[in-house]
Each structure stands twice: as structure tokens, then as C-alpha cells.
Write a protein that holds these residues in place. Structure first.
Motif, PDB file in Angstrom:
ATOM      1  N   HIS A 127       0.851  -1.203   0.000  1.00 26.60           N
ATOM      2  CA  HIS A 127       0.000   0.000   0.000  1.00 26.60           C
ATOM      3  C   HIS A 127       0.887   1.254   0.000  1.00 26.60           C
ATOM      4  O   HIS A 127       1.065   1.897   1.028  1.00 26.60           O
ATOM      5  CB  HIS A 127      -0.904   0.022   1.242  1.00 26.60           C
ATOM      6  N   GLU A 128       1.434   1.600  -1.165  1.00 21.97           N
ATOM      7  CA  GLU A 128       2.337   2.763  -1.248  1.00 21.97           C
ATOM      8  C   GLU A 128       1.664   4.076  -0.848  1.00 21.97           C
ATOM      9  O   GLU A 128       2.303   5.001  -0.387  1.00 21.97           O
ATOM     10  CB  GLU A 128       2.889   2.890  -2.674  1.00 21.97           C
ATOM     11  N   ARG A 129       0.342   4.134  -1.036  1.00 23.10           N
ATOM     12  CA  ARG A 129      -0.367   5.390  -0.749  1.00 23.10           C
ATOM     13  C   ARG A 129      -0.324   5.760   0.739  1.00 23.10           C
ATOM     14  O   ARG A 129      -0.640   6.880   1.116  1.00 23.10           O
ATOM     15  CB  ARG A 129      -1.819   5.309  -1.220  1.00 23.10           C
ATOM     16  N   LEU A 130       0.076   4.826   1.580  1.00 22.97           N
ATOM     17  CA  LEU A 130       0.249   5.143   3.006  1.00 22.97           C
ATOM     18  C   LEU A 130       1.261   6.271   3.193  1.00 22.97           C
ATOM     19  O   LEU A 130       1.182   7.048   4.141  1.00 22.97           O
ATOM     20  CB  LEU A 130       0.735   3.901   3.770  1.00 22.97           C
ATOM     21  N   LEU A 131       2.228   6.358   2.266  1.00 22.03           N
ATOM     22  CA  LEU A 131       3.302   7.346   2.399  1.00 22.03           C
ATOM     23  C   LEU A 131       2.954   8.703   1.780  1.00 22.03           C
ATOM     24  O   LEU A 131       3.724   9.641   1.873  1.00 22.03           O
ATOM     25  CB  LEU A 131       4.581   6.804   1.750  1.00 22.03           C
ATOM     26  N   THR A 132       1.793   8.801   1.118  1.00 19.98           N
ATOM     27  CA  THR A 132       1.429  10.072   0.456  1.00 19.98           C
ATOM     28  C   THR A 132       0.047  10.545   0.898  1.00 19.98           C
ATOM     29  O   THR A 132      -0.817  10.790   0.076  1.00 19.98           O
ATOM     30  CB  THR A 132       1.421   9.912  -1.072  1.00 19.98           C
ATOM     31  N   GLY A 133      -0.147  10.632   2.176  1.00 15.89           N
ATOM     32  CA  GLY A 133      -1.427  11.148   2.667  1.00 15.89           C
ATOM     33  C   GLY A 133      -2.327  10.079   3.239  1.00 15.89           C
ATOM     34  O   GLY A 133      -3.226  10.382   4.012  1.00 15.89           O
ATOM     35  N   GLY A 134      -2.099   8.817   2.836  1.00 12.50           N
ATOM     36  CA  GLY A 134      -2.842   7.724   3.441  1.00 12.50           C
ATOM     37  C   GLY A 134      -4.236   7.526   2.877  1.00 12.50           C
ATOM     38  O   GLY A 134      -4.645   8.163   1.924  1.00 12.50           O
ATOM     39  N   PHE A 135      -4.981   6.593   3.514  1.00  4.66           N
ATOM     40  CA  PHE A 135      -6.345   6.279   3.068  1.00  4.66           C
ATOM     41  C   PHE A 135      -7.109   5.672   4.245  1.00  4.66           C
ATOM     42  O   PHE A 135      -6.527   5.265   5.264  1.00  4.66           O
ATOM     43  CB  PHE A 135      -6.318   5.296   1.889  1.00  4.66           C
ATOM     44  N   TYR A 136      -8.414   5.600   4.109  1.00 15.53           N
ATOM     45  CA  TYR A 136      -9.232   4.970   5.144  1.00 15.53           C
ATOM     46  C   TYR A 136      -9.113   3.459   5.041  1.00 15.53           C
ATOM     47  O   TYR A 136      -9.104   2.894   3.945  1.00 15.53           O
ATOM     48  CB  TYR A 136     -10.696   5.385   5.013  1.00 15.53           C
TER      49      TYR A 136
END
Length: 681
Positions: A127-136
């Protein structure tokens, strides 16, 4: 709730993927999570029309949201549960960072105010998006008491993580198959219901604007601006409906966060999200002077540089903001990009990269009656479909069927194609589905309008290179060239700069004994048959006489005027529209003749032109007695050019210098001369 026909079709063809949108609002007000999180759970337990199953599912969703969302003041309670039970499950906006001091990744759980939660590197790779603002996500949080006793120990850790978004691969096939069962009008309404809005409460202009808001989700590297009044729900779609969108609220936007962090090499938001939306754009500024230039480069090519490396991304850029004044006033005091930050406001190169300017003033202020209580697609299913559609294009469907006019530059063509492709993807999720001419024309007209709005603002700033804004299109090989205007620039009762449809002509009647001069629009349509009929009832006798003279001259001089076309083999329908107190339509024979020829030749008359003059049965042009006052009226009505008999030339010596410079006055000798000077080249 009363189910309607669209609800029944939706429930039948989207079984398991629809949810009642009133249930969503019921929960989203109770719990501190976005709409798509609530719908994720409702889609799991309440995607049915069976009332018993819905009420049973609602209890489960209520229980899960109550036990897994952290309300203000409950932070310590959840931490204590993790300690006592070993683990606790919660729904939160999770993000992560690298802690260089300990060479470990740490997660951030804002609802528990925890910033140093242990997380395995494997989860970061997944989950790379954890490092760019994250997600629910649904998070399983554990507590290790032995680590707690160590110096600087971090007892909290992430055991399991499930992103709140759909994982199925065949979503587009499901969407496309069900789309075939609905008409285009039903499908548009269903899309609006799927984002929580009730289509019956919106007019066609507002529906078009709402569909335009969805285009950045389905089109890669799409740049959209929406400026308008407060409270019209501009940021709702980008904040509540899709986990693939990221909203940046007004303030500083860092180049590292947006594009790439040169220190760590970490890719920015445009690489990680489908859509990056700048909310309250008037307050946005970059931390570096060249921030806007980097953004301009990215908006143009979808690339940005990091040292020697060039990085490609396909995130769309959306800029939304508020007008402090109404549209008419904004246009009087400046231009429609006025609310943008100073470094973007007057930069025509920046504007040129914007594919569409969405008219936010066409949308009503959001109120409870505008939200739907009917079935719509579950948000995570819809957003997953939107994300998959980004890989496709509908340009092949446009090629050969649509021909765009010569006024469009290369960037105009690109912008129009992208917008039209995005709109057609929304309407036709299956690439092989045949697009009707009606829907194709709808998409092209809308695409041209929102791009022309950008061009008009560039023209206002004063750049000569953006002077030609007469955007047009032809559908089919032998179609008619149609021009597209931006409604806020044109008034119904004034002469606009755009060419009218073929067969439509502006004219000024010189008036007479009992009547003042007046502005008219003559509208002619032709079809199979013969003869001519005037639609005005009762028909003004003076206008009837002028039209009869025009008809006889057309028949007598057909070869000179319309070449090999035979006017006797066509039936003409003529309508006179008056815009002043004058109603008789007297002495407009030359304009009537040009309108008849224009409809037969399928060629429009030049934009901004008003035609003055009467023709008699023998083909001679009657003299005009009040040429000066007619030219002054034409200028007052917004005309850019006046075409009048050459016998009026001497009268115009009395026209003031100021008036003479405001309009292009041209003269004609006879009917053929008038026609050649009136038609678009």
C-alpha cells in the motif's frame, strides 16, 4: 421510500452493487468518516431491495461503525481496549512515514492521536499510498506490553490492514452489461443518484455541470477549473465519493508532496491518486518559486523532472474556488479566472493548459431536497469503475464522425478531445457500444463550450493570439457547421459575435410613418416539398410582402444565388422574431432573401452581422432614409458589422467619428453581392 422504474432497473441489473442513498446520509452524520467508508459497509450488508435484509444489515453496519470509529474523547478507551484485549479493530485514516533515526516505518492513526505505531515494511510495499497522505482502512491495532517497558519503546503495532476500496477485477464488465439495459437519459440520472444527488431537482445545464465534475476521475492528466458561488458542493465529489481522490485545502502546497521528494525519492500525490483537487484555490501557494512552473509543465505533458530523471504520472488536477461576486459583475471588472492565486491569475500559458472551465454558477446551492433517497451505485464500486475507465479512450469513436472547426488551436483540439472522450466514457462504459449521433453531439458541444470559456478569458487579458474564439464542429461527412457559444457571454436580445445557425439572420427594419426602427431575427428552415409558409400568426402584412419579394427573387435568380440547387423543390418555413417595440417587420427583404439562401446552402451568415435593406420584385434595392440612426441602433445592439445598400454611403458622412470606429460598415450593390459578403467564408 417509493421505488420508481429506475430503482427497479438498477436493483435488477446491479444486484449487490446498489445502496439506498438516504441510508448513507443517516450514518455519515453520526460517524466521523467520509461517505465512501459508510457505503463500503452498506454495500457489504445492505445491497438489496428486501426491507428485512436491509434492516438486518443496518444493525450490523450501526454496530460496526459504533464499535470501530473513534469519537472525540474516546481515544484512551480504544487504547485501553488494545492493552486489555491484546488487539482492537478500528476504522481510521491511516498514513505512514519513515523514521530515519530508528530506520523503521511508523504509522499515524489520527483518531487515536498516535504517531509512532509500528508497521511492517511489507504493508508499505503493498500500500504505497500510506506514504502520500494515506487512506481509510479497517485496521487491527495490537499492544505489546513487553515493548512498552523498553526505553523509547513503541508498544502499538498494526497487525492487519484492509483498505476500504473494491478488489474485484471485473467491475467494468458488470457496469457495461447493466448500462445496455438503460437509456442515455436514465443512465445520466442513475450516475447522479450514485453520487447522492436527485436528478429531478436539477435542470439540464446543472446536470451537465455535475457530469463534467466526474470527467477528471475517468480521464488521465485532465485539468479542470470550477469557480462559482459558495455552497454548491464543489469539493463534495473529491472528498466524499472516491478513495482515489485527494483534497488539498487552501494553504501551502509543497512541491515535494505534490510531485516528488528529492531527498527521499518518494513520489508525490499526482503519482498516487487519480485526482488531486485544490480546494479554496485562491489561498493556495507553493513553497518554491518555481512551483507553478513545475505544475505548468506537469499539466502540459504529465511529466516532471527530478534531477536527471523524468517522472511520468497520470493524476488529474482540479482547481475549485469561490466567486465573491456574480458572473456578470466579474466579467465587467476583469475576467473569470480572477479568483485564482496571483501567480496563476493572469498567466495565459497556465490557462492554456486547462482543458475545461466548469460553470459553477449553473449549479444551485446544496440543500436537503437536492439529495436523493433512491438507489445508486455503491461508491467504492463506482470509483473502481471510474479508475479502470482511465485506461481507455473514446477518441476512435470521434474520428471520422466529428470534424472540429478551424478556429481551434492544437491545445484546443486536445482539450476538446479529452473532455468529449471523458463524457462519452461516463455515458458508454463499454468501448464497443455504438455511440448515438445525439450523444456524440452533446459531448462535443459541452467540450467545446468549457474550452471556449478558457479561451475567452485569455482574449480578455489582451493576447492577440487568442483572438479567434468562434469554436465550431461538423458531425458527419455532409453535416452543417454549428457554432458553440458560452451562455454567459451572449444575451438573447443582442447581436452576438458568433455565427447563427444556417438560415438565421439579424436584420434592422428602418421603420416608417407609424413605427420606429427595430431589431429582428429572421429564422428559416427548409425541408422536402415546395412553397413557403410564415409561422407568425397573425402574419404582419409588411413582413409577408418582404418575404414574398425575397421568394420571387430567389426563384428568378436561383442560378446566381444558390447554383445548382432548385429552391422550388424545397418548402421553406419562416419565422420573424422581434426584439423591440416594432412588430411589423417592414422592409427586411434582403435579409429574408439571404436567410432563404443560407438555409438552402447550409452555410451560416458571419457572426455579429446585421443586414439592412429591401428588395423589390424586379430585383432592385430600395433606398434607405435613416441610415445613420440604423447604424447607431446596430452598435447599441452589439453588432460588429453592418451590411447596407451602397446608396446609403453618403448619408453615413453624418455618422460621428466615435460611432464610425465601433462597427465595420460594408455596402452591397445587388442581392448576389449582399449574399457573398454575408456568408461565412
Amino acid at each position: 421510500m417509493q421505488l420508481d422504474e429506475l430503482d427497479r432497473k438498477a436493483a435488477e441489473h446491479f444486484e449487490g452493487y446498489v445502496v439506498r442513498k438516504d441510508l448513507v446520509r443517516q450514518f455519515s452524520r453520526q460517524f466521523p468518516v467520509p461517505t465512501y467508508v459508510v457505503e463500503f459497509l452498506l454495500g457489504r450488508y445492505c445491497a438489496t431491495t428486501d426491507e428485512d435484509e436491509i434492516s438486518e444489515g443496518l444493525e450490523i453496519v450501526q454496530r460496526q461503525l459504533a464499535s470501530r470509529t473513534v469519537k472525540a474523547g474516546e481515544e484512551e478507551l480504544f487504547k485501553a481496549r488494545a492493552r486489555e484485549d491484546g488487539t482492537v479493530k478500528l476504522i481510521d485514516l491511516i498514513s505512514a512515514r519513515l523514521d530515519a533515526k530508528t530506520d523503521a516505518y511508523l504509522a499515524n492513526l489520527p483518531s487515536l492521536q498516535l504517531k509512532d505505531v509500528r508497521i511492517a515494511p511489507e504493508m508499505l510495499r503493498e500500500h504505497e499510498r500510506l506514504l502520500t497522505g494515506g487512506f481509510y482502512a479497517e485496521v487491527t491495532l495490537s499492544y505489546d506490553s513487553s515493548i512498552a517497558q523498553e526505553a523509547h519503546g513503541r508498544p502499538f503495532g498494526i497487525d492487519a490492514l484492509r483498505a476500504i476500496q473494491l478488489s474485484r477485477r471485473d467491475v467494468l464488465e458488470v457496469l457495461a452489461k447493466a448500462r445496455e439495459r438503460l437509456t442515455t437519459a436514465e443512465w445520466k440520472d442513475f450516475l447522479l443518484r450514485s453520487v447522492g444527488l436527485e436528478p429531478d431537482q436539477f435542470n439540464e445545464r446543472a446536470k451537465d455541470a455535475l457530469l463534467l465534475r466526474m470527467v477528471p476521475f475517468v480521464e488521465r492528466n485532465y485539468n479542470l477549473v470550477e469557480l462559482g458561488p459558495r455552497g454548491t458542493g464543489k469539493s463534495h465529489l473529491f472528498q466524499q465519493v472516491s478513495p482515489y481522490a485527494h483534497l488539498i485545502s487552501g494553504g501551502k502546497a509543497t512541491v515535494a508532496k505534490m510531485f516528488v521528494n528529492n531527498a527521499s525519492g518518494q513520489r508525490g500525490l499526482v503519482c498516487q491518486y487519480d485526482v488531486v483537487c485544490f480546494d479554496e484555490v485562491s489561498g493556495v501557494s507553493f513553497d518554491q518559486k518555481d512551483g507553478v512552473n513545475i505544475m505548468k509543465g506537469y499539466m502540459e505533458s504529465g511529466e516532471f523532472s527530478r534531477g536527471k530523471e523524468s517522472i511520468r504520472a497520470d493524476g488529474s488536477i482540479v482547481l475549485v474556488g469561490n466567486f465573491e461576486v456574480d458572473v456578470e459583475h466579474q466579467q465587467r471588472i476583469g475576467h473569470l479566472f480572477g479568483p485564482l492565486p496571483p501567480e496563476m491569475r493572469d498567466d495565459t500559458a497556465f490557462m492554456d493548459r486547462i482543458h475545461a472551465y466548469l460553470p459553477g454558477w449553473d449549479l444551485p446551492k446544496m440543500q436537503p431536497t437536492l439529495f436523493t433517497d433512491h438507489f445508486g451505485l455503491v461508491s467504492d464500486f463506482l470509483s473502481e469503475c471510474f479508475s479502470r475507465l482511465r485506461m481507455e479512450s473514446r477518441l476512435p469513436q470521434l474520428q471520422g464522425r466529428v470534424h472540429l472547426g478551424g478556429a481551434l488551436s492544437g491545445r484546443d483540439l486536445n482539450a476538446t478531445n479529452k473532455t468529449a472522450s471523458g463524457l462519452l466514457k461516463l455515458l458508454y462504459p463499454a468501448g464497443e457500444m455504438r455511440i448515438s449521433d445525439e450523444d456524440l453531439e452533446w459531448a462535443v458541444r459541452l467540450a467545446l463550450e468549457v474550452r471556449r470559456r478558457v479561451k475567452e478569458q485569455q482574449k480578455r487579458i489582451g493576447s492577440a493570439e487568442f483572438r479567434n474564439t468562434h469554436f465550431s464542429y461538423i458531425i458527419g461527412e455532409d453535416g452543417v457547421e454549428r457554432f458553440v457559444a458560452t451562455p454567459e457571454l451572449s444575451s438573447e436580445n443582442s447581436i452576438g459575435a458568433d455565427p447563427l445557425e444556417p438560415g438565421q439572420v439579424w436584420s434592422l427594419s428602418p421603420g416608417g410613418m407609424d413605427e420606429h426602427a427595430g431589431l429582428y431575427r429572421i429564422e428559416v428552415s427548409e425541408g422536402p416539398g415546395s412553397g413557403l409558409r410564415i409561422l407568425n400568426k397573425p402574419t404582419p402584412p409588411a413582413f409577408q410582402e418582404s418575404v414574398r419579394y425575397a421568394q420571387q427573387n430567389l426563384y428568378a435568380r436561383a442560378v446566381q444565388l444558390v447554383g445548382d440547387r432548385d429552391p422550388r423543390a424545397h418548402e421553406f418555413s419562416v419565422q420573424l422574431r422581434g426584439f423591440d417595440a416594432a412588430k411589423t417587420g417592414s422592409q427586411v427583404g434582403v435579409a429574408a432573401l439571404i436567410a432563404l439562401c443560407s438555409s438552402l446552402l447550409k452555410k451560416p451568415v458571419r457572426g455579429g452581422l446585421v443586414i439592412i435593406g429591401e428588395i423589390n420584385l424586379g430585383g432592385s434595392i430600395e433606398p434607405i432614409h435613416n441610415a445613420v440612426s440604423l447604424v447607431e441602433i446596430a452598435i447599441e445592439k452589439g453588432a460588429q458589422a453592418v451590411l447596407m445598400p451602397v446608396t446609403s454611403r453618403r448619408q453615413l458622412f453624418d455618422l460621428s467619428d466615435d460611432m464610425a470606429t465601433k462597427v465595420d460598415t460594408q455596402f452591397y450593390q445587388d442581392a448576389r453581392d449582399a449574399l457573398l459578403k454575408a456568408l461565412v467564408d
